[in-house]
Scaffold this motif. Sequence first.
Motif, PDB file in Angstrom:
ATOM      1  N   TRP A 131       0.850  -1.188   0.000  1.00  0.00           N
ATOM      2  CA  TRP A 131       0.000   0.000   0.000  1.00  0.00           C
ATOM      3  C   TRP A 131       0.888   1.240   0.000  1.00  0.00           C
ATOM      4  O   TRP A 131       2.001   1.196   0.518  1.00  0.00           O
ATOM      5  N   TYR A 148      -3.966   4.294  -0.437  1.00  0.00           N
ATOM      6  CA  TYR A 148      -4.823   4.362   0.748  1.00  0.00           C
ATOM      7  C   TYR A 148      -5.926   5.401   0.542  1.00  0.00           C
ATOM      8  O   TYR A 148      -5.667   6.502   0.035  1.00  0.00           O
ATOM      9  N   GLU A 152      -8.445   5.292   5.402  1.00  0.00           N
ATOM     10  CA  GLU A 152      -7.392   4.307   5.684  1.00  0.00           C
ATOM     11  C   GLU A 152      -6.104   4.978   6.174  1.00  0.00           C
ATOM     12  O   GLU A 152      -5.374   4.412   6.992  1.00  0.00           O
ATOM     13  N   VAL A 153      -5.823   6.179   5.698  1.00  0.00           N
ATOM     14  CA  VAL A 153      -4.653   6.908   6.210  1.00  0.00           C
ATOM     15  C   VAL A 153      -4.856   7.189   7.698  1.00  0.00           C
ATOM     16  O   VAL A 153      -3.934   7.041   8.512  1.00  0.00           O
ATOM     17  N   VAL A 156      -3.890   4.278   9.593  1.00  0.00           N
ATOM     18  CA  VAL A 156      -2.430   4.139   9.759  1.00  0.00           C
ATOM     19  C   VAL A 156      -1.967   4.971  10.965  1.00  0.00           C
ATOM     20  O   VAL A 156      -1.154   4.517  11.781  1.00  0.00           O
TER      21      VAL A 156
END
Length: 357
Positions: A131, A148, A152-153, A156
């Motif tokens: 990714w 991403y 989704e970031v 992280v």
Amino acid sequence: MSVLFTPIRLRELEMRNRIWVSPMCEYSCEQQDGLANEWHLVHLGSRAVGGAGLVMTEAAAVTPEGRISPWDLGIWSDAHADALLPSTRFIEAQGAAPAIQLAHAGRKASTNRPWAGGKPVGAPEGGWEPWGPSALPYAPGYPEPHAYSTAEVRGVIDAFAAAAARSARAGFKAVEIHAAHGYLIHQFLSPFSNQRTDEFGGDYDGRTRLAIEVARAVRESFPREFPVLVRISASEYVEGGWDLDDSVELACRLKGVGVDLIDCSSGGNLPHQQLRVYPGYQVPFARSIKERAGITTGAVGLITAAEQAEAIVAGGEADVVLMGRELLRDPYWPLHAARELRAEVEWPKQYLRAKLS
Ligand SMILES: Cc1cc2nc3c(=O)[nH]c(=O)nc-3n(C[C@H](O)[C@H](O)[C@H](O)COP(=O)(O)O)c2cc1C
């Protein structure tokens, strides 16, 4: 009087000297499990016995897909933290500070071990799809990463924060965020690897947002009395790419969210980088960032001799030196350097009969 062997304090943590073990992947977990084992204990433990002030683990992945290889250390579950406890206990018992590097490899994930060629490994050989910030492969032969989504970031960032909290439970007294060498956070910083149009891309503020948000979240999740460090690539050695001025500004912003030290490395994001390597080649970055951002820095890269390390710290170019390969060659380097620099240091009691006075 050696300055290299004077203690340094960051927050409530005092390190006995300014020789730190640079993070180094060992590719020595059982394939896929990410758990520390006897290798990690002995490898990290020997360098603590050898007299380093701080002993840092290799890049420990905050999520499984963030590993560089299937054999990397992980810190994505409580079982990973538990497996690191013997190492942190032992390092501390030898008088060194245990530190962990928190990492995500992004588009450079899922590669083989260096001694097996280091090339990308696909799913049939135990790899996975990487990714990244954008669907741009690192180099020919590397897979195109999934980009991403914005949500989704944020995931992280949460993974880094959870890893920092777990690291504290595992007994680490310092964490380092890996934002260098072309791994995920560096990929977001660079206009070459980040072509996003959301709040994590675009201009300087957008591209640095992930680094700042990760640092802020890690700082909030890690005990206030212990330091948070960030390793950056101060330059990516390509015209129009991330450079020293960008790094100075980033260091100022990281300092603003409570980061205590910038570990100044370079390169790794672009295969066509124009890099010239010579002894101490990254020290000028540590010096500039220290002077211009007013933050404590670490110098790393081809620092191998006692007088050289002493001159870097005594000359105010950096506050600490991190050493990699020389400490692989000789885990007792700090004890030998102390003799050369005529600094009085404690030897492990078990080895006292071998200490030359
Ligand atoms: C075997 C090996 C593994 C490494 N793994 C990492 C790593 O996990 N994280 C990192 O930031 N740098 C890593 N590096 C880079 C080192 O930390 C260090 O910055 C680099 O080797 C330059 O320092 P030296 O000349 O003292 O070796 C690695 C280097 C080596 C040789």
